[in-house]
Write an enzyme that holds these catalytic residues in place. Structure first.
Site, PDB file in Angstrom:
ATOM      1  N   SER A  84       0.828  -1.216   0.000  1.00  0.00           N
ATOM      2  CA  SER A  84       0.000   0.000   0.000  1.00  0.00           C
ATOM      3  C   SER A  84       0.857   1.259   0.000  1.00  0.00           C
ATOM      4  O   SER A  84       0.332   2.362   0.164  1.00  0.00           O
ATOM      5  CB  SER A  84      -0.921  -0.004   1.224  1.00  0.00           C
ATOM      6  OG  SER A  84      -0.159  -0.120   2.404  1.00  0.00           O
ATOM      7  N   THR A 186      -1.633   3.901   4.841  1.00  0.00           N
ATOM      8  CA  THR A 186      -0.540   4.846   4.652  1.00  0.00           C
ATOM      9  C   THR A 186       0.477   4.647   5.754  1.00  0.00           C
ATOM     10  O   THR A 186       0.090   4.364   6.882  1.00  0.00           O
ATOM     11  CB  THR A 186      -1.111   6.285   4.786  1.00  0.00           C
ATOM     12  OG1 THR A 186      -2.127   6.433   3.806  1.00  0.00           O
ATOM     13  CG2 THR A 186      -0.048   7.340   4.624  1.00  0.00           C
ATOM     14  N   THR A 204       1.978   6.967   0.547  1.00  0.00           N
ATOM     15  CA  THR A 204       1.050   5.867   0.253  1.00  0.00           C
ATOM     16  C   THR A 204       0.846   5.726  -1.248  1.00  0.00           C
ATOM     17  O   THR A 204       1.067   6.681  -2.002  1.00  0.00           O
ATOM     18  CB  THR A 204      -0.322   6.156   0.920  1.00  0.00           C
ATOM     19  OG1 THR A 204      -1.196   5.050   0.719  1.00  0.00           O
ATOM     20  CG2 THR A 204      -0.987   7.394   0.361  1.00  0.00           C
ATOM     21  N   ARG A 214      -7.326  10.139  -8.807  1.00  0.00           N
ATOM     22  CA  ARG A 214      -7.837  10.336  -7.434  1.00  0.00           C
ATOM     23  C   ARG A 214      -6.687  10.676  -6.490  1.00  0.00           C
ATOM     24  O   ARG A 214      -5.627  10.070  -6.523  1.00  0.00           O
ATOM     25  CB  ARG A 214      -8.522   9.051  -6.965  1.00  0.00           C
ATOM     26  CG  ARG A 214      -9.065   9.111  -5.528  1.00  0.00           C
ATOM     27  CD  ARG A 214      -8.128   8.516  -4.508  1.00  0.00           C
ATOM     28  NE  ARG A 214      -8.747   8.415  -3.183  1.00  0.00           N
ATOM     29  CZ  ARG A 214      -8.088   8.119  -2.079  1.00  0.00           C
ATOM     30  NH1 ARG A 214      -6.796   7.882  -2.112  1.00  0.00           N
ATOM     31  NH2 ARG A 214      -8.714   8.056  -0.925  1.00  0.00           N
ATOM     32  N   THR A 237      -4.652   7.985   8.782  1.00  0.00           N
ATOM     33  CA  THR A 237      -4.757   6.896   7.813  1.00  0.00           C
ATOM     34  C   THR A 237      -6.224   6.513   7.698  1.00  0.00           C
ATOM     35  O   THR A 237      -7.028   6.854   8.555  1.00  0.00           O
ATOM     36  CB  THR A 237      -3.874   5.696   8.224  1.00  0.00           C
ATOM     37  OG1 THR A 237      -3.976   4.669   7.226  1.00  0.00           O
ATOM     38  CG2 THR A 237      -4.279   5.123   9.565  1.00  0.00           C
ATOM     39  N   GLY A 238      -6.543   5.811   6.626  1.00  0.00           N
ATOM     40  CA  GLY A 238      -7.932   5.405   6.424  1.00  0.00           C
ATOM     41  C   GLY A 238      -8.525   6.073   5.203  1.00  0.00           C
ATOM     42  O   GLY A 238      -7.780   6.552   4.336  1.00  0.00           O
TER      43      GLY A 238
HETATM   44  N1  ASP Z   1      -5.493   7.630   3.564  1.00  0.00           N
HETATM   45  C1  ASP Z   1      -5.082   6.871   2.413  1.00  0.00           C
HETATM   46  C2  ASP Z   1      -5.837   7.347   1.207  1.00  0.00           C
HETATM   47  O1  ASP Z   1      -7.004   7.673   1.308  1.00  0.00           O
HETATM   48  C3  ASP Z   1      -5.236   5.396   2.557  1.00  0.00           C
HETATM   49  C4  ASP Z   1      -5.003   4.835   3.954  1.00  0.00           C
HETATM   50  O2  ASP Z   1      -4.262   5.380   4.726  1.00  0.00           O
HETATM   51  O3  ASP Z   1      -5.608   3.791   4.266  1.00  0.00           O
HETATM   52  O4  ASP Z   1      -5.288   7.347   0.143  1.00  0.00           O
END
Ligand code: ASP
Length: 328
Positions: A84, A186, A204, A214, A237-238
């Site tokens: 990721s 991330t 990330t 995107r 993150t998320g």
């Molecule tokens: N925040 C990151 C994104 O939306 C992904 C993640 O951290 O899970 O690209």
């Protein structure tokens, strides 16, 4: 005298570590912990453990937190098994690996890249944006052109494994990120160095199989990362779209400025995100968000929307992975 002072200092640290020990050993231990000794480094997710070790080489040597966070996250960017981030990251729906990253130091210097292709160390390109240009953010082809001008090596970031997964995904081609299944994540890292200065970085490949173009929260200063050296440092993150909606990392820093402890500040931001989801008739259970924060005093905290978010901590007195508390 000097020796005696060192001895007293060490004894106090040991005593404090001993007093904290029962709290640290509990199953749901996570309240703000006062770190008596800086340096301190925090990173998102399990890969944060090895990233922290890398950052620690700089921090333990009285190095600058900015160098520590860059070196720390570079380790994960270079690892093809971390799917990721960086090299080996999962591609977008068109099969292109596009990276998002940013970095911020104790003097509010910032640098960021979004949608960067073919360059493994997006965080270092972000640092070059910060240090070598009058700008703060480069995207897409312009970011690549800048990286090449700076001498970064162009390479294919799509590994066989990620390509295989993408081809499998193409059979249904449904974009539906699953909470806590590692199809995103991330590496966000924040650090307090021995001089008491804060910095942060995050990098990330974004949500797997996202639409081409995107951009998530991670390269957006204020959303995925924010540092105010008088207050604290935060990274997220998320699901990036939800983090951007409340300008998450900046929100957490401002809540700390208003007097909240790091974990309470993270929690309040998560509550706010949940409210915005409900307002739009979205189910918060389909979303995961995690924040980690350090304040200027060396207290740290975290909070997530759902169970399953963990983060790595390293200081002189602890090296561990912590399960964050959560709302749902
Ligand atoms: N925040 C990151 C994104 O939306 C992904 C993640 O951290 O899970 O690209």
């Amino acid at each position: 005298m000097q020796k005696r002072r060192n001895f007293i200092g060490t004894s106090l640290s040991l005593l404090t570590a001993w007093i904290l020990k029962p709290a640290l050993g509990e199953a749901k231990p996570f309240v703000d912990v006062k770190i008596v000794d800086s340096p301190l480094v925090l990173s998102t997710w399990k890969f944060g453990l090895k990233a922290n070790e890398e950052a620690w080489k700089t921090l333990a040597d009285n190095g600058r937190s900015l160098d520590a966070v860059e070196q720390g996250v570079r380790l994960v960017e270079a690892d093809p098994n971390e799917r990721s981030v960086g090299y080996g990251g999962r591609p977008d729906r068109d099969g292109k690996v596009t990276l998002d990253a940013c970095i911020m130091d104790e003097n509010a210097n910032i640098g960021s890249v979004a949608g960067l292709e073919h360059i493994m160390h997006a965080v270092s390109v972000a640092r070059a944006v910060m240090e070598k240009t009058p700008h703060v953010m480069f995207v897409g082809d312009g970011a690549l052109q800048f990286a090449l001008e700076q001498g970064f090596k162009k390479q294919n970031l799509l590994t066989k494994e990620s390509e295989k997964e993408w081809k499998e995904w193409l059979k249904t081609a449904q974009y539906k990120p699953v909470v806590n299944i590692e199809n995103h994540d991330t590496i966000g890292m924040i650090a307090l160095d021995a001089k008491g200065n804060l910095s942060g970085a995050c990098t990330t490949s974004g949500m797997a199989f996202k639409m081409h173009g995107r951009v998530g929260d991670s390269p957006i200063i204020g959303a995925g990362l924010f540092v105010d050296n008088e207050v604290g440092a935060v990274t997220a993150t998320g699901h990036g779209e939800e983090i951007i909606r409340v300008v998450g990392a900046h929100l957490v820093v401002e809540l700390m400025r208003a007097g909240k402890k790091p974990s309470d500040a993270c929690k309040q931001a998560v509550v706010q995100i949940k409210r915005k989801l409900e307002l739009r008739n979205k189910n918060p259970r389909d979303v995961q968000i995690g924040f980690i924060a350090i304040n200027k005093q060396g207290q740290y905290g975290a909070f997530a929307l759902q169970q399953g978010f963990n983060f790595a901590v390293k200081s002189k007195t602890e090296t561990r992975l912590v399960e964050a508390n959560y709302l749902l």
